[in-house]
Write an enzyme that holds these catalytic residues in place. Structure first.
Site, PDB file in Angstrom:
ATOM      1  N   GLY A  93       0.778  -1.101  -0.018  1.00  0.00           N
ATOM      2  CA  GLY A  93       0.205  -0.065  -0.026  1.00  0.00           C
ATOM      3  C   GLY A  93       0.834   1.315  -0.114  1.00  0.00           C
ATOM      4  O   GLY A  93       2.102   1.187  -0.067  1.00  0.00           O
ATOM      5  N   GLY A  95       2.584   3.553   1.514  1.00  0.00           N
ATOM      6  CA  GLY A  95       3.335   3.860   2.896  1.00  0.00           C
ATOM      7  C   GLY A  95       3.703   5.221   3.104  1.00  0.00           C
ATOM      8  O   GLY A  95       4.129   5.450   3.987  1.00  0.00           O
ATOM      9  N   ASP A 128       9.063   4.989   7.842  1.00  0.00           N
ATOM     10  CA  ASP A 128       8.647   6.329   8.460  1.00  0.00           C
ATOM     11  C   ASP A 128       7.953   7.473   7.687  1.00  0.00           C
ATOM     12  O   ASP A 128       7.718   8.546   8.130  1.00  0.00           O
ATOM     13  CB  ASP A 128      10.008   7.190   8.624  1.00  0.00           C
ATOM     14  CG  ASP A 128      10.861   7.470   7.350  1.00  0.00           C
ATOM     15  OD1 ASP A 128      10.290   7.230   6.516  1.00  0.00           O
ATOM     16  OD2 ASP A 128      11.889   7.712   7.952  1.00  0.00           O
ATOM     17  N   ARG A 179       3.737  14.132  -7.451  1.00  0.00           N
ATOM     18  CA  ARG A 179       3.878  13.518  -8.632  1.00  0.00           C
ATOM     19  C   ARG A 179       2.372  13.634  -9.118  1.00  0.00           C
ATOM     20  O   ARG A 179       1.361  13.771  -8.723  1.00  0.00           O
ATOM     21  CB  ARG A 179       3.936  11.840  -8.176  1.00  0.00           C
ATOM     22  CG  ARG A 179       5.083  11.440  -7.557  1.00  0.00           C
ATOM     23  CD  ARG A 179       5.528  10.296  -7.496  1.00  0.00           C
ATOM     24  NE  ARG A 179       4.865   9.439  -6.912  1.00  0.00           N
ATOM     25  CZ  ARG A 179       4.758   8.050  -6.515  1.00  0.00           C
ATOM     26  NH1 ARG A 179       6.001   7.547  -7.300  1.00  0.00           N
ATOM     27  NH2 ARG A 179       4.070   7.316  -6.084  1.00  0.00           N
ATOM     28  N   ARG A 186      -1.857   0.328  -9.583  1.00  0.00           N
ATOM     29  CA  ARG A 186      -0.499  -0.736 -10.034  1.00  0.00           C
ATOM     30  C   ARG A 186      -1.029  -2.165 -10.237  1.00  0.00           C
ATOM     31  O   ARG A 186      -2.281  -2.363  -9.922  1.00  0.00           O
ATOM     32  CB  ARG A 186       0.462  -0.714  -8.786  1.00  0.00           C
ATOM     33  CG  ARG A 186       1.142   0.560  -8.542  1.00  0.00           C
ATOM     34  CD  ARG A 186       1.368   0.876  -7.115  1.00  0.00           C
ATOM     35  NE  ARG A 186       1.396   2.322  -6.985  1.00  0.00           N
ATOM     36  CZ  ARG A 186       2.652   2.887  -6.849  1.00  0.00           C
ATOM     37  NH1 ARG A 186       3.504   2.215  -6.829  1.00  0.00           N
ATOM     38  NH2 ARG A 186       2.823   4.246  -6.751  1.00  0.00           N
ATOM     39  N   ASP A 260       4.286  -4.183  -7.660  1.00  0.00           N
ATOM     40  CA  ASP A 260       3.639  -3.043  -7.017  1.00  0.00           C
ATOM     41  C   ASP A 260       4.234  -1.747  -7.422  1.00  0.00           C
ATOM     42  O   ASP A 260       3.646  -0.584  -7.306  1.00  0.00           O
ATOM     43  CB  ASP A 260       3.848  -3.017  -5.436  1.00  0.00           C
ATOM     44  CG  ASP A 260       5.101  -3.194  -5.071  1.00  0.00           C
ATOM     45  OD1 ASP A 260       5.740  -4.192  -5.008  1.00  0.00           O
ATOM     46  OD2 ASP A 260       5.640  -2.153  -4.363  1.00  0.00           O
ATOM     47  N   ASN A 261       5.307  -2.114  -8.623  1.00  0.00           N
ATOM     48  CA  ASN A 261       5.715  -0.807  -8.974  1.00  0.00           C
ATOM     49  C   ASN A 261       5.478  -0.654 -10.507  1.00  0.00           C
ATOM     50  O   ASN A 261       5.774   0.040 -11.292  1.00  0.00           O
ATOM     51  CB  ASN A 261       7.429  -0.814  -8.843  1.00  0.00           C
ATOM     52  CG  ASN A 261       7.743  -0.436  -7.480  1.00  0.00           C
ATOM     53  OD1 ASN A 261       6.984   0.083  -6.785  1.00  0.00           O
ATOM     54  ND2 ASN A 261       8.817  -0.869  -7.140  1.00  0.00           N
TER      55      ASN A 261
HETATM   56  P1  AMP Z   1       9.213   1.126  -2.979  1.00  0.00           P
HETATM   57  O1  AMP Z   1      10.448   0.054  -2.736  1.00  0.00           O
HETATM   58  O2  AMP Z   1       9.558   2.489  -2.920  1.00  0.00           O
HETATM   59  O3  AMP Z   1       8.413   0.692  -4.081  1.00  0.00           O
HETATM   60  O4  AMP Z   1       8.238   0.504  -1.632  1.00  0.00           O
HETATM   61  C1  AMP Z   1       7.655  -0.663  -1.283  1.00  0.00           C
HETATM   62  C2  AMP Z   1       6.806  -0.514  -0.434  1.00  0.00           C
HETATM   63  O5  AMP Z   1       7.295   0.060   0.844  1.00  0.00           O
HETATM   64  C3  AMP Z   1       5.629   0.469  -0.725  1.00  0.00           C
HETATM   65  O6  AMP Z   1       4.321  -0.048   0.023  1.00  0.00           O
HETATM   66  C4  AMP Z   1       5.870   1.906  -0.025  1.00  0.00           C
HETATM   67  O7  AMP Z   1       5.026   2.569   0.189  1.00  0.00           O
HETATM   68  C5  AMP Z   1       6.609   1.311   1.160  1.00  0.00           C
HETATM   69  N1  AMP Z   1       7.677   2.052   1.567  1.00  0.00           N
HETATM   70  C6  AMP Z   1       9.085   2.528   1.062  1.00  0.00           C
HETATM   71  N2  AMP Z   1       9.656   3.374   1.863  1.00  0.00           N
HETATM   72  C7  AMP Z   1       8.699   3.848   2.781  1.00  0.00           C
HETATM   73  C8  AMP Z   1       8.977   4.624   3.951  1.00  0.00           C
HETATM   74  N3  AMP Z   1       9.971   5.325   4.023  1.00  0.00           N
HETATM   75  N4  AMP Z   1       8.145   4.805   4.805  1.00  0.00           N
HETATM   76  C9  AMP Z   1       7.016   3.960   4.601  1.00  0.00           C
HETATM   77  N5  AMP Z   1       6.729   3.187   3.447  1.00  0.00           N
HETATM   78  C10 AMP Z   1       7.563   2.909   2.691  1.00  0.00           C
HETATM   79 MG    MG Z   2       6.815   1.392  -5.012  1.00  0.00          MG
END
Ligand code: AMP
Ligand code: MG
Length: 496
Positions: A93, A95, A128, A179, A186, A260-261
């Site tokens: 989700g 985050g 965070d 953005r 996704r 998810d990306n």
């Molecule tokens: P990403 O690798 O950036 O595509 O993130 C994968 C998942 O981790 C997604 O659900 C993001 O929302 C969550 N996520 C990545 N970095 C953070 C962060 N600093 N705080 C909260 N959620 C994060």
């Molecule tokens: Mg992501």
């Protein structure tokens, strides 16, 4: 005529929110201390018909830094799941992303506006909710660069910086990127509702699919076989195939192709440890955290297909028949090679396709790999070389190769493929296809280091070069030069 009043206050709408509570949680952003502007894109502001006055207002800065809720917006985080590095990761989700709502752009297309880094959400898990300045600058610049290269992508309106501290490997400062995309849905959204809903009717999965079809793929309703969800899978497969061909042709490595990306619209999404290749190495791994090389450059097209397979499984309850899903996926196997060949032909300035072209392309790629030739510089020099109808001076191109004789032999083959009279026109086309400026890691790094000291001029310079990457930009040749020695020791990981 558009009057100033149209610009005054953006008119927000909330199509995604209307899907219902199963899809999201409304969350207030968490304020950051002392927000300030780092960068913004006039081009995106214009596209969204946002007035300079609105952007300049203190309230807008506070709103886009997540320190206040802008009038008319309804911040929410959406829930999705996904496969990460080939493994089912369950619920993820937004985050650290908050969808504010949608604005109609200049062309009447609804664009979702999202803050990335505006604090924790119910989907933050142990995160965070923040994004660091470093990764925000990379995302901001690369999304504009990709758009200017003609590659489908989410865009970025601006970056707000802050003195707020964020712990990663070292202490860094927080930033928020705004953005923009017609949809941030996704593959993982579909996976989520497919696997969450034990109920046979899959009502939420269907609602999500209908939302995406109605808004973005209305032609799927006219599917001759009467299966709009199979048609959706096929349309997404085709777009993803096209995207993969464009990434490969320009030498873009995404780095984290988790489901998810993956954008349901076939956009480049979630810029993390991405890289434009310097020396051509098909097996290049740009993500320092990707120890197995799952997302190595040459694996991207297969991973795109693997991810579509996950999407197909998620959509299967709606599609019904497995054969229909398999047939929809099959389109990838036809579209990707055709798009790839088309892209390489364009890079070579070839106006049509002839027997022997595949071999010409294949032998070139092997030569580039064997000689670790700088990918962008090679194409740009070749584009200029073609203009010389006498083709007497091979030096600028073959000097890039250790094996100059092999390079000359290939150039001779290529020269035999384009008639001298066609060469000037081919060169002009190639110079509009093969960019002079790409966002190499070291360029981003230099801009980031300066930005960390409060100087954002390099971000602005890069933005202006990357917004017109095919122009010569006299005086800025240094930005199109070979990477410095230290570039190869830069380690870009998932940490962002
Ligand atoms: P990403 O690798 O950036 O595509 O993130 C994968 C998942 O981790 C997604 O659900 C993001 O929302 C969550 N996520 C990545 N970095 C953070 C962060 N600093 N705080 C909260 N959620 C994060
Ligand atoms: Mg992501």
């Amino acid at each position: 005529m558009t009057s100033l009043q149209d610009f005054a206050a953006p008119a927000w709408s909330h199509g995604f929110a209307a899907l219902g509570e199963a899809f999201h949680t409304e969350v207030a952003p968490q304020p950051l201390p002392a927000p300030h502007w780092v960068a913004y894109s006039e081009r995106v502001a214009n596209q969204l018909r946002l007035s300079p006055a609105w952007l300049d207002s203190g309230q807008t800065l506070l709103g886009l830094a997540g320190c206040a809720v802008l009038p008319g917006t309804r911040p929410l985080a959406s829930v999705y799941s996904g496969h990460q590095f080939g493994v089912w990761a369950g619920q993820l989700g937004d985050g650290r992303a908050l969808l504010l709502g949608e604005l109609l752009d200049r062309h009447g297309v609804a664009q979702e506006i999202q803050l990335k880094g505006a604090g924790q959400t119910p989907y933050s898990r142990s995160g965070d909710g923040r994004a660091v300045l470093r990764s925000s600058i990379r995302e901001f610049l690369c999304s504009q660069a990709m758009d200017a290269l003609g590659i489908p992508t989410s865009r970025a309106l601006c970056i707000a910086g802050s003195s707020g501290a964020v712990r990663r490997e070292t202490m860094e400062t927080a930033a928020v990127v705004t953005r923009v995309a017609p949809s941030f849905v996704r593959f993982g959204h579909f996976e989520h509702f497919s696997y969450q809903e034990a109920r046979a009717e899959h009502a939420e999965l269907r609602r999500l699919a209908d939302h995406v079809v109605d808004r973005h793929y209305p032609q799927c309703r006219d599917d001759p076989a009467g299966n709009p969800y199979a048609a959706l899978l096929q349309a997404v497969s085709e777009r993803t195939a096209g995207l993969m061909a464009q990434w490969q042709a320009v030498g873009f490595c995404h780095g984290v192709m988790n489901t998810d990306n993956m954008s349901i619209l076939g956009l480049t999404l979630d810029y993390g440890p991405f890289q434009f290749l310097d020396a051509f190495d098909p097996a290049h791994i740009c993500n320092h955290s990707d120890t197995q090389g799952r997302y190595a450059f040459h694996k991207q097209p297969n991973i795109g297909y693997w991810n579509l397979f996950c999407l197909a499984q998620a959509l299967l309850p709606l599609i019904g028949e497995q054969e229909a899903a398999v047939a929809a996926l099959e389109s990838y196997k036809a579209v990707f090679p055709a798009a790839m060949q088309q892209a390489m032909q364009s890079k070579l300035g070839l106006a049509d396709s002839r027997p022997g072209d595949l071999e010409l392309i294949e032998s070139l790629l092997q030569l580039l790999a064997k000689n670790r030739v700088d990918y962008s510089i090679f194409w740009r020099r070749l584009s200029h070389w073609v203009a010389d109808t006498a083709a007497t001076r091979n030096e600028p191109v073959h000097d890039l190769f250790l094996d100059r004789a092999a390079a000359d032999a290939w150039l001779a083959l290529y020269a035999g493929r384009i008639a001298p009279a066609e060469r000037p026109a081919a060169s002009i086309r190639m110079l509009r296809t093969n960019p002079k400026f790409v966002l190499r890691n070291h360029l981003a790094e230099q801009a980031i280091q300066l930005a960390k000291s409060g100087d954002y001029t390099e971000v602005a310079t890069l933005l202006s070069l990357l917004e017109s990457p095919f122009d010569e930009h006299p005086g800025f040749d240094g930005y199109a030069a070979f990477p410095p020695e230290w570039a190869s020791s830069l380690e870009i990981s998932c940490s962002s």
